[in-house]
Design a protein around this motif. Structure first.
Motif, short mmCIF file in Angstrom:
data_model
loop_
_atom_site.label_atom_id
_atom_site.label_comp_id
_atom_site.label_asym_id
_atom_site.label_seq_id
_atom_site.Cartn_x
_atom_site.Cartn_y
_atom_site.Cartn_z
N VAL A 281 0.87 -1.18 0.00
CA VAL A 281 0.00 0.00 0.00
C VAL A 281 0.90 1.23 0.00
N ARG A 282 0.62 2.15 -0.91
CA ARG A 282 1.46 3.35 -1.03
C ARG A 282 0.63 4.61 -0.86
N ASN A 283 1.13 5.51 -0.01
CA ASN A 283 0.51 6.82 0.16
C ASN A 283 1.31 7.91 -0.54
N ALA B 59 4.83 8.35 -3.30
CA ALA B 59 5.69 7.61 -4.23
C ALA B 59 7.06 7.39 -3.60
N ALA B 60 7.62 6.22 -3.80
CA ALA B 60 8.99 5.90 -3.35
C ALA B 60 9.41 4.60 -4.00
N GLY B 61 10.67 4.28 -3.84
CA GLY B 61 11.18 2.97 -4.24
C GLY B 61 10.85 2.61 -5.68
N THR B 62 10.38 1.38 -5.84
CA THR B 62 10.17 0.88 -7.21
C THR B 62 9.07 1.65 -7.94
N MET B 63 8.10 2.19 -7.20
CA MET B 63 7.05 2.93 -7.91
C MET B 63 7.63 4.20 -8.54
N SER B 64 8.50 4.86 -7.80
CA SER B 64 9.12 6.08 -8.33
C SER B 64 9.94 5.75 -9.57
N GLY C 145 12.30 -12.48 -7.76
CA GLY C 145 12.38 -11.10 -7.27
C GLY C 145 11.01 -10.49 -7.01
N ASP C 146 10.06 -11.29 -6.56
CA ASP C 146 8.72 -10.82 -6.22
C ASP C 146 8.13 -9.87 -7.28
N PRO C 147 7.86 -10.38 -8.49
CA PRO C 147 7.39 -9.49 -9.56
C PRO C 147 5.99 -8.94 -9.32
N ASP D 245 4.82 4.01 2.63
CA ASP D 245 4.27 2.78 2.06
C ASP D 245 4.56 1.63 3.00
N PHE D 246 3.95 0.49 2.75
CA PHE D 246 4.24 -0.70 3.56
C PHE D 246 3.79 -1.94 2.79
N LYS D 247 4.27 -3.07 3.30
CA LYS D 247 3.91 -4.36 2.70
C LYS D 247 3.27 -5.23 3.78
N ASP E 17 11.03 -2.98 8.85
CA ASP E 17 11.61 -3.74 7.74
C ASP E 17 10.69 -3.71 6.53
N SER E 18 9.40 -3.55 6.77
CA SER E 18 8.44 -3.67 5.67
C SER E 18 7.61 -2.41 5.46
N CYS E 19 8.08 -1.29 6.04
CA CYS E 19 7.38 -0.01 5.84
C CYS E 19 8.40 1.04 5.40
N ARG E 20 7.93 2.10 4.79
CA ARG E 20 8.77 3.29 4.69
C ARG E 20 8.22 4.33 5.64
N LEU E 21 9.07 4.81 6.51
CA LEU E 21 8.68 5.73 7.57
C LEU E 21 9.61 6.95 7.52
N PHE F 298 19.35 1.08 5.74
CA PHE F 298 20.28 -0.01 5.41
C PHE F 298 20.48 -0.13 3.89
N ARG F 299 19.36 -0.15 3.14
CA ARG F 299 19.44 -0.31 1.69
C ARG F 299 20.35 0.77 1.08
N ARG F 300 20.21 2.01 1.59
CA ARG F 300 20.90 3.14 0.95
C ARG F 300 22.07 3.67 1.78
O1 CDP Z 1 11.44 -1.29 -1.24
P1 CDP Z 1 11.66 -1.63 -2.66
O2 CDP Z 1 12.17 -0.49 -3.47
O3 CDP Z 1 12.39 -2.93 -2.87
O4 CDP Z 1 10.25 -2.01 -3.25
P2 CDP Z 1 8.89 -1.20 -3.21
O5 CDP Z 1 7.99 -1.94 -4.14
O6 CDP Z 1 9.08 0.25 -3.44
O7 CDP Z 1 8.39 -1.46 -1.70
C1 CDP Z 1 7.23 -0.88 -1.17
C2 CDP Z 1 7.19 -1.17 0.31
O8 CDP Z 1 7.03 -2.56 0.54
C3 CDP Z 1 8.43 -0.75 1.08
O9 CDP Z 1 8.04 -0.24 2.33
C4 CDP Z 1 9.21 -2.02 1.24
O10 CDP Z 1 9.99 -2.01 2.42
C5 CDP Z 1 8.09 -3.06 1.32
N1 CDP Z 1 8.52 -4.35 0.78
C6 CDP Z 1 8.78 -5.41 1.62
O11 CDP Z 1 8.64 -5.28 2.82
N2 CDP Z 1 9.19 -6.62 1.13
C7 CDP Z 1 9.33 -6.80 -0.18
N3 CDP Z 1 9.71 -7.98 -0.63
C8 CDP Z 1 9.07 -5.74 -1.07
C9 CDP Z 1 8.66 -4.52 -0.56
#
Ligand code: CDP
Length: 253
Positions: free
Chosen positions: A93-95, A97-102, A128-130, A175-177, A200-204, A218-220
């Protein structure tokens, strides 16, 4: 003492057989992975923080009637949860834009979306979780139309709850997963939230400063992940009691 049977080991958690049928012990590791496990590190204390944070969010969701797998926390790193049959989807769920959506759509990170956007990815590390559409989900039988209606409504309820809880402590939920699983009651089945809800599964992002308080640290390579998660826990009053604010003090407290 009898050794517990390990059911599954993932990137950040281990699942053990629970004490009663239909239960599982979820153990939170300190391992951090990103980019489909191409980048790895051990961040001491991350598992403890995520165990507490996931407990906090799942308990709150339960209190507002959003069904989830959490039963109780067992210790610093483990919680007892209901065994579910995981739906092989990552529900994002995205509120903003960030990450792969951007990247995919060329929208600048941080742009507010016209409304929350829900996306589905097929849960498969090797691929890679398509990103998939509801057409794929229906055609391959990963979830029924009724399931998809329930998943959308669960996802939006989690979004409203988490957004509100975060906003109250000066944090933007970008956003979050989530993942959902099936539980069976005789012939009756329903979907509940499973897995974990944690940084780990949200953007905050800090609302005032934009500082990232999630796994992007961590990623960046933006600093100390443990400090960021500790800050989230501290603001939410979760733990640890003696945690010091991060260098940039907030207006909250
Ligand atoms: O985070 P990333 O750029 O890999 O992918 P995203 O599609 O932009 O992720 C959206 C949100 O889902 C982010 O908060 C990620 O941390 C989360 N996510 C996750 O927890 N696990 C994944 N396998 C993919 C995304």
């Amino acid at each position: 003492m009898a050794r517990r049977k390990k059911i599954y080991e993932g990137k950040a958690k281990i699942l053990y057989e629970g004490p009663e049928p239909g239960t599982i012990v979820q153990y939170f590791k300190d391992d951090a992975t990103a980019f489909n496990a191409e980048k790895k590190a051990v961040i001491e204390g991350k598992g403890v923080l995520n165990n507490r944070l996931s407990e906090f969010f799942m308990t709150g969701l339960g209190q507002i009637g959003v069904p989830n797998h959490f039963i109780k926390r067992l210790n610093m790193r483990e919680q007892l949860v209901r065994q579910v049959e995981i739906v092989p989807l990552e529900i994002i769920v995205r509120n903003y834009a960030a990450g792969t959506m951007s990247k995919r759509l060329g929208i600048e990170e941080g742009t507010q979306l016209p409304r929350p956007i829900v996306e589905y990815c097929y849960k498969d590390d090797a691929l890679g979780d398509p990103l998939v559409t509801e057409e794929h989900i229906a055609a391959f039988g990963w979830a029924s139309q009724q399931d998809m209606d329930d998943i959308l409504s669960l996802a939006l309820r989690v979004n409203d709850f988490l957004s509100g809880v975060m906003m109250a402590v000066g944090i933007r939920l970008v956003d979050f997963k989530i993942e959902v699983g099936r539980i069976f009651d005789g012939d009756f089945q329903r979907l509940i939230i499973a897995d974990e809800i944690s940084p780990d599964s949200c953007r905050l992002w800090d609302i005032e400063t934009g500082q990232k308080l999630d796994k992007d640290v961590f990623r960046r390579d933006l600093g100390d992940l443990k400090d960021a998660y500790t800050e989230v826990a501290r603001r939410l009053g979760v733990m640890p009691k003696n945690a010091q604010p991060m260098t940039k003090p907030t207006l909250i407290n």
